[in-house]
Design a protein around this motif. Structure first.
Motif, PDB file in Angstrom:
ATOM      1  N   ASN A 193      -1.732   0.871  -8.322  1.00 28.90           N
ATOM      2  CA  ASN A 193      -3.017   1.138  -7.699  1.00 28.90           C
ATOM      3  C   ASN A 193      -3.205   0.204  -6.508  1.00 28.90           C
ATOM      4  O   ASN A 193      -2.886  -0.976  -6.569  1.00 28.90           O
ATOM      5  CB  ASN A 193      -4.158   0.919  -8.698  1.00 28.90           C
ATOM      6  N   ALA A 194      -3.720   0.752  -5.409  1.00 27.95           N
ATOM      7  CA  ALA A 194      -3.921  -0.043  -4.205  1.00 27.95           C
ATOM      8  C   ALA A 194      -5.175   0.428  -3.491  1.00 27.95           C
ATOM      9  O   ALA A 194      -5.554   1.596  -3.571  1.00 27.95           O
ATOM     10  CB  ALA A 194      -2.714   0.084  -3.282  1.00 27.95           C
ATOM     11  N   ILE A 195      -5.820  -0.500  -2.794  1.00 30.49           N
ATOM     12  CA  ILE A 195      -6.988  -0.190  -1.972  1.00 30.49           C
ATOM     13  C   ILE A 195      -6.675  -0.663  -0.563  1.00 30.49           C
ATOM     14  O   ILE A 195      -6.285  -1.809  -0.348  1.00 30.49           O
ATOM     15  CB  ILE A 195      -8.250  -0.905  -2.500  1.00 30.49           C
ATOM     16  N   GLU A 196      -6.877   0.219   0.403  1.00 32.90           N
ATOM     17  CA  GLU A 196      -6.626  -0.123   1.802  1.00 32.90           C
ATOM     18  C   GLU A 196      -7.963  -0.169   2.530  1.00 32.90           C
ATOM     19  O   GLU A 196      -8.757   0.769   2.464  1.00 32.90           O
ATOM     20  CB  GLU A 196      -5.722   0.928   2.444  1.00 32.90           C
ATOM     21  N   VAL A 197      -8.215  -1.273   3.238  1.00 31.25           N
ATOM     22  CA  VAL A 197      -9.488  -1.472   3.928  1.00 31.25           C
ATOM     23  C   VAL A 197      -9.207  -1.757   5.397  1.00 31.25           C
ATOM     24  O   VAL A 197      -8.364  -2.585   5.726  1.00 31.25           O
ATOM     25  CB  VAL A 197     -10.265  -2.657   3.310  1.00 31.25           C
ATOM     26  N   THR A 198      -9.918  -1.064   6.287  1.00 33.22           N
ATOM     27  CA  THR A 198      -9.820  -1.339   7.715  1.00 33.22           C
ATOM     28  C   THR A 198     -11.226  -1.518   8.257  1.00 33.22           C
ATOM     29  O   THR A 198     -12.181  -0.924   7.765  1.00 33.22           O
ATOM     30  CB  THR A 198      -9.122  -0.193   8.477  1.00 33.22           C
TER      31      THR A 198
END
Length: 65
Positions: free
Chosen positions: A26-31
Motif C-alpha cells: 500500500n502506498a500514498i502519493e502526495v503532490t
C-alpha cells in the motif's frame, strides 16, 4: 527412479512459481505547492537631484525636502 526425478522437478517448479508472485504494498502519493510571503529586512532607496549649476541644485534640494 523416474518417479523420484519427476517429483523433485515438480517440487522445484512449484517452489519457483510460489515465489514469483508479486507482493503489492500500500502506498500514498502526495503532490503539492507551497508559497511563503516574507517581509524584507532592508530596503535600499536612491534619490537623485539634478541641477545645471550650484544655485539651481541647492534650490531643487530645498524644494525636495
Amino acid at each position: 527412479m523416474k518417479l523420484k526425478h519427476f517429483l523433485l522437478i515438480g517440487l522445484l517448479t512449484a517452489g519457483s512459481l510460489i515465489n514469483a508472485q508479486e507482493i503489492k504494498k500500500n502506498a500514498i502519493e502526495v503532490t503539492g505547492v507551497a508559497e511563503m510571503e516574507v517581509e524584507p529586512d532592508e530596503i535600499i532607496f536612491n534619490v537623485g537631484i539634478k541641477g545645471d549649476n550650484k544655485n539651481q541644485l541647492a534650490e531643487n534640494e530645498k524644494l525636495f525636502i
